[in-house]
Design a protein around this motif. Structure first.
Motif, PDB file in Angstrom:
ATOM      1  N   ALA A  71       0.859  -1.182   0.000  1.00 27.08           N
ATOM      2  CA  ALA A  71       0.000   0.000   0.000  1.00 27.08           C
ATOM      3  C   ALA A  71       0.891   1.226   0.000  1.00 27.08           C
ATOM      4  N   VAL A  72       0.379   2.321  -0.534  1.00 25.05           N
ATOM      5  CA  VAL A  72       1.191   3.542  -0.570  1.00 25.05           C
ATOM      6  C   VAL A  72       0.307   4.759  -0.312  1.00 25.05           C
ATOM      7  N   PHE A  73       0.853   5.735   0.426  1.00 21.17           N
ATOM      8  CA  PHE A  73       0.136   7.001   0.615  1.00 21.17           C
ATOM      9  C   PHE A  73       0.268   7.828  -0.651  1.00 21.17           C
ATOM     10  N   SER A 101      12.015  28.005 -18.420  1.00 16.62           N
ATOM     11  CA  SER A 101      10.568  27.930 -18.185  1.00 16.62           C
ATOM     12  C   SER A 101      10.267  27.062 -16.962  1.00 16.62           C
ATOM     13  N   TYR A 102      10.810  25.879 -16.886  1.00 18.32           N
ATOM     14  CA  TYR A 102      10.734  25.059 -15.675  1.00 18.32           C
ATOM     15  C   TYR A 102      11.778  23.977 -15.801  1.00 18.32           C
ATOM     16  N   ASP A 103      12.354  23.603 -14.695  1.00 20.32           N
ATOM     17  CA  ASP A 103      13.339  22.518 -14.734  1.00 20.32           C
ATOM     18  C   ASP A 103      13.726  22.125 -13.319  1.00 20.32           C
ATOM     19  N   TRP A 104      14.300  20.938 -13.186  1.00 17.90           N
ATOM     20  CA  TRP A 104      14.886  20.536 -11.920  1.00 17.90           C
ATOM     21  C   TRP A 104      16.129  21.393 -11.676  1.00 17.90           C
ATOM     22  N   SER A 105      16.496  21.523 -10.431  1.00 11.76           N
ATOM     23  CA  SER A 105      17.628  22.386 -10.076  1.00 11.76           C
ATOM     24  C   SER A 105      18.965  21.765 -10.483  1.00 11.76           C
ATOM     25  N   LYS A 158       4.631   3.612   9.021  1.00 14.88           N
ATOM     26  CA  LYS A 158       3.388   3.998   9.692  1.00 14.88           C
ATOM     27  C   LYS A 158       3.468   5.420  10.221  1.00 14.88           C
ATOM     28  N   GLU A 159       4.025   6.314   9.416  1.00 18.68           N
ATOM     29  CA  GLU A 159       4.130   7.717   9.824  1.00 18.68           C
ATOM     30  C   GLU A 159       3.661   8.638   8.696  1.00 18.68           C
ATOM     31  N   LEU A 160       3.027   9.723   9.083  1.00 17.60           N
ATOM     32  CA  LEU A 160       2.544  10.725   8.131  1.00 17.60           C
ATOM     33  C   LEU A 160       3.020  12.117   8.538  1.00 17.60           C
ATOM     34  N   ALA A 173      15.465  15.841  -4.772  1.00 18.48           N
ATOM     35  CA  ALA A 173      14.650  16.497  -5.803  1.00 18.48           C
ATOM     36  C   ALA A 173      13.924  17.746  -5.308  1.00 18.48           C
ATOM     37  N   SER A 174      13.748  17.876  -4.006  1.00 18.59           N
ATOM     38  CA  SER A 174      12.951  19.003  -3.504  1.00 18.59           C
ATOM     39  C   SER A 174      13.784  20.266  -3.360  1.00 18.59           C
ATOM     40  N   SER A 175      13.605  21.192  -4.311  1.00 14.61           N
ATOM     41  CA  SER A 175      14.312  22.470  -4.195  1.00 14.61           C
ATOM     42  C   SER A 175      13.630  23.339  -3.133  1.00 14.61           C
ATOM     43  N   ILE A 176      12.378  23.055  -2.824  1.00 14.17           N
ATOM     44  CA  ILE A 176      11.679  23.824  -1.780  1.00 14.17           C
ATOM     45  C   ILE A 176      12.302  23.533  -0.414  1.00 14.17           C
ATOM     46  N   SER A 177      12.805  22.308  -0.251  1.00 13.96           N
ATOM     47  CA  SER A 177      13.440  21.959   1.033  1.00 13.96           C
ATOM     48  C   SER A 177      14.687  22.797   1.294  1.00 13.96           C
ATOM     49  N   ILE A 198      13.606  10.318   7.255  1.00 15.62           N
ATOM     50  CA  ILE A 198      13.448   9.417   8.408  1.00 15.62           C
ATOM     51  C   ILE A 198      12.079   8.746   8.484  1.00 15.62           C
ATOM     52  N   LEU A 199      11.159   9.081   7.574  1.00 19.48           N
ATOM     53  CA  LEU A 199       9.795   8.564   7.676  1.00 19.48           C
ATOM     54  C   LEU A 199       9.754   7.042   7.717  1.00 19.48           C
ATOM     55  N   GLU A 200       8.992   6.506   8.668  1.00 22.02           N
ATOM     56  CA  GLU A 200       8.764   5.066   8.719  1.00 22.02           C
ATOM     57  C   GLU A 200       7.425   4.784   8.041  1.00 22.02           C
TER      58      GLU A 200
HETATM   59  C1  LIG Z   1       8.404  17.864 -14.401  1.00 17.55           C
HETATM   60  C2  LIG Z   1       8.498  18.074 -12.914  1.00 17.55           C
HETATM   61  C3  LIG Z   1       9.252  19.119 -12.435  1.00 17.55           C
HETATM   62  C4  LIG Z   1       9.358  19.318 -11.048  1.00 17.55           C
HETATM   63  N1  LIG Z   1      10.161  20.317 -10.601  1.00 17.55           N
HETATM   64  C5  LIG Z   1      10.335  20.489  -9.261  1.00 17.55           C
HETATM   65  C6  LIG Z   1      11.220  21.489  -8.773  1.00 17.55           C
HETATM   66  O1  LIG Z   1      11.837  22.249  -9.515  1.00 17.55           O
HETATM   67  N2  LIG Z   1      11.354  21.597  -7.425  1.00 17.55           N
HETATM   68  C7  LIG Z   1      10.689  20.800  -6.543  1.00 17.55           C
HETATM   69  O2  LIG Z   1      10.853  20.955  -5.331  1.00 17.55           O
HETATM   70  N3  LIG Z   1       9.841  19.844  -6.984  1.00 17.55           N
HETATM   71  C8  LIG Z   1       9.643  19.674  -8.312  1.00 17.55           C
HETATM   72  N4  LIG Z   1       8.797  18.698  -8.772  1.00 17.55           N
HETATM   73  C9  LIG Z   1       8.088  17.872  -7.765  1.00 17.55           C
HETATM   74  C10 LIG Z   1       6.587  18.153  -7.669  1.00 17.55           C
HETATM   75  O3  LIG Z   1       6.360  19.525  -7.571  1.00 17.55           O
HETATM   76  C11 LIG Z   1       5.900  17.443  -6.467  1.00 17.55           C
HETATM   77  O4  LIG Z   1       6.130  18.172  -5.284  1.00 17.55           O
HETATM   78  C12 LIG Z   1       6.362  16.086  -6.162  1.00 17.55           C
HETATM   79  O5  LIG Z   1       6.439  15.350  -7.366  1.00 17.55           O
HETATM   80  C13 LIG Z   1       5.469  15.325  -5.173  1.00 17.55           C
HETATM   81  O6  LIG Z   1       4.351  16.000  -4.657  1.00 17.55           O
HETATM   82  P1  LIG Z   1       2.946  15.273  -4.532  1.00 17.55           P
HETATM   83  O7  LIG Z   1       2.081  16.057  -3.614  1.00 17.55           O
HETATM   84  O8  LIG Z   1       2.394  14.966  -5.877  1.00 17.55           O
HETATM   85  O9  LIG Z   1       3.370  13.918  -3.774  1.00 17.55           O
HETATM   86  P2  LIG Z   1       2.966  12.386  -4.016  1.00 17.55           P
HETATM   87  O10 LIG Z   1       3.403  11.937  -5.348  1.00 17.55           O
HETATM   88  O11 LIG Z   1       1.534  12.167  -3.665  1.00 17.55           O
HETATM   89  O12 LIG Z   1       3.859  11.723  -2.877  1.00 17.55           O
HETATM   90  C14 LIG Z   1       5.276  11.707  -2.970  1.00 17.55           C
HETATM   91  C15 LIG Z   1       5.831  10.813  -1.845  1.00 17.55           C
HETATM   92  O13 LIG Z   1       5.550  11.370  -0.582  1.00 17.55           O
HETATM   93  C16 LIG Z   1       4.751  10.504   0.223  1.00 17.55           C
HETATM   94  N5  LIG Z   1       3.835  11.399   0.933  1.00 17.55           N
HETATM   95  C17 LIG Z   1       3.009  12.324   0.389  1.00 17.55           C
HETATM   96  N6  LIG Z   1       2.418  13.038   1.366  1.00 17.55           N
HETATM   97  C18 LIG Z   1       2.879  12.541   2.536  1.00 17.55           C
HETATM   98  C19 LIG Z   1       2.638  12.852   3.908  1.00 17.55           C
HETATM   99  N7  LIG Z   1       1.788  13.830   4.271  1.00 17.55           N
HETATM  100  N8  LIG Z   1       3.285  12.132   4.854  1.00 17.55           N
HETATM  101  C20 LIG Z   1       4.155  11.153   4.509  1.00 17.55           C
HETATM  102  N9  LIG Z   1       4.427  10.812   3.231  1.00 17.55           N
HETATM  103  C21 LIG Z   1       3.790  11.499   2.265  1.00 17.55           C
HETATM  104  C22 LIG Z   1       4.084   9.541  -0.768  1.00 17.55           C
HETATM  105  O14 LIG Z   1       3.750   8.304  -0.184  1.00 17.55           O
HETATM  106  C23 LIG Z   1       5.192   9.414  -1.804  1.00 17.55           C
HETATM  107  O15 LIG Z   1       6.152   8.516  -1.338  1.00 17.55           O
HETATM  108  C24 LIG Z   1       8.648  18.475 -10.133  1.00 17.55           C
HETATM  109  C25 LIG Z   1       7.863  17.420 -10.634  1.00 17.55           C
HETATM  110  C26 LIG Z   1       7.798  17.212 -12.001  1.00 17.55           C
HETATM  111  C27 LIG Z   1       6.977  16.048 -12.491  1.00 17.55           C
END
Ligand SMILES: Cc1cc2nc3c(=O)[nH]c(=O)nc-3n(C[C@H](O)[C@H](O)[C@H](O)COP(=O)(O)OP(=O)(O)OC[C@H]3O[C@@H](n4cnc5c(N)ncnc54)[C@H](O)[C@@H]3O)c2cc1C
Ligand code: SF4
Length: 339
Positions: A35-37, A249-253, A222-224, A174-178, A218-220
């Motif tokens: 299962a997956v969240f 226009s948009y891209d990964w960092s 059974k954690e949200l 992947a998270s540039s927001i982090s 660190i997420l396990e």
């Molecule tokens: C083309 C493209 C370009 C992008 N560019 C960037 C970028 O420049 N910078 C950037 O930061 N991001 C970027 N992203 C990432 C995007 O913006 C999303 O943030 C990311 O893909 C996941 O967000 P989501 O809400 O869809 O998560 P989901 O796909 O729903 O979940 C992602 C993971 O997190 C887990 N999860 C979700 N919510 C929780 C929660 N509350 N507690 C515990 N686990 C949880 C899920 O189980 C899964 O493992 C890009 C994505 C794409 C496809």
């Protein structure tokens, strides 16, 4: 795509109760029993479409009431529910006024369409974008294999990879927001299936490859994540964020930098929080840059010294030495933007 059942979680407790022993601890370990969240679903369904994940059950946490709120208090700080979308963050006036680096980071992440769907919880929990990691044909180190394909000195396609802490897996987060969240000294609130909550700093939320190469946080199972919390800024807090990309226009960092400082009246840096994204396998706090700029006047010469100090420890791979001057220029520019 395989068939899976869909569970609409009504509360955090309900979602966590749905998690049983078959839940996938890590996405790539999932079997067709897992299962997956799912929050926004952008990353989760990328995995399903690529055949890397065959969940039996998808637990939709996106509509859980109460996780979609943004609350700002000038004394207590900012609380962001894990289901708040990046678009909602991008347009929030209090975030723009009080947490400029976060505002800038969110506005430079992904595309407007993706920001409408992506949630902050999903964003910080997403997995890395190394092309080998995302290929079902490459059973690399992070997926339990023995090889880092990107690290290979001749054949490794490592132009986007890490220049710091790159001894084993050389992916970048992947998270540039982090990057901005960590610079703002954010904490992550995590709920578990026993009804307990814990709050950890962003610095402790991410897991270095030397600790556990299979995990990025660190997420396990059974954690949200329920909330992300930022401390209140003082009247002397200033911040800036810059992201370098190949396609405007948009891209990964390729490299991004967030700087949050306390500045005194004569433009002196009293304390600095400087974080680099896409430099290391997890967002990297540059203690070297922080120490170099603290108690100094913020000017071009001192900003250049801090940028050099940050990059003194860099060990580029065969194809990514361009990142060293890129980070030096970006760190310097980000520090100068707050002067
Ligand atoms: C083309 C493209 C370009 C992008 N560019 C960037 C970028 O420049 N910078 C950037 O930061 N991001 C970027 N992203 C990432 C995007 O913006 C999303 O943030 C990311 O893909 C996941 O967000 P989501 O809400 O869809 O998560 P989901 O796909 O729903 O979940 C992602 C993971 O997190 C887990 N999860 C979700 N919510 C929780 C929660 N509350 N507690 C515990 N686990 C949880 C899920 O189980 C899964 O493992 C890009 C994505 C794409 C496809
Ligand atoms: S960089 Fe990490 S994710 Fe990419 S191939 Fe190497 S071990 Fe796998």
């Amino acid at each position: 795509m395989n068939k899976f059942s869909w569970y609409e979680a009504k509360s955090v407790e309900d979602a966590l109760q749905q998690v049983n022993s078959t839940v996938s601890k890590e996405l790539y370990q999932a079997t067709n029993k897992a299962a997956v969240f799912k929050s926004g679903g952008i990353d989760v369904f990328d995995w399903v479409k690529e055949g890397l994940l065959q969940p039996k059950k998808v637990i939709n946490i996106r509509n859980i009431p109460g996780l979609d709120k943004i609350n700002f208090d000038s004394k207590k700080g900012l609380r962001i529910g894990s289901n708040v979308t990046l678009a909602e963050l991008a347009s929030n006036p209090e975030i723009k006024t009080n947490y400029l680096a976060l505002h800038q980071a969110v506005n430079h992440a992904a595309t407007p369409q993706l920001r409408n769907v992506s949630t902050l919880g999903g964003n910080i929990a997403q997995r890395n974008r190394c092309w080998y990691f995302r290929s079902a044909e490459h059973e690399c180190l992070r997926k339990g294999g023995y090889l880092c394909y990107a690290h290979h000195p001749e054949n490794g396609e490592n132009e986007n990879h890490a220049i710091i802490d790159n001894g084993s897996c050389v992916s970048v987060h992947a998270s540039s927001i982090s990057t901005a969240l960590m610079a703002h000294n954010a904490t992550v609130v995590i709920a578990d299936s026993e009804g307990k909550k814990k709050e950890v700093s962003m610095d402790d939320f991410f897991v270095s490859t030397s600790k556990d190469v299979s995990k990025e946080n660190i997420l396990e199972a059974k954690e949200l994540i329920t909330e992300i919390v930022l401390p209140a800024p003082t009247k002397n807090t200033k911040s800036a964020y810059i992201k370098q990309v190949e396609r405007e226009s948009y891209d990964w960092s390729l490299g991004d930098v967030a700087v949050v400082v306390e500045v005194s009246g004569n433009n002196t840096c009293r304390s600095a929080s400087i974080v680099l994204g896409a430099a290391a396998p997890v967002p990297y706090r540059s203690m070297e840059a922080q120490q170099a700029i603290e108690d100094k006047t913020i000017n071009a010469a001192n900003a250049a010294v801090a940028a050099k100090a940050a990059m003194a420890i860099a060990q580029p791979l065969a194809k990514n030495s361009y990142k060293v001057p890129l980070f030096e220029a970006t760190i310097k520019q980000a520090i100068l933007e707050i002067s």
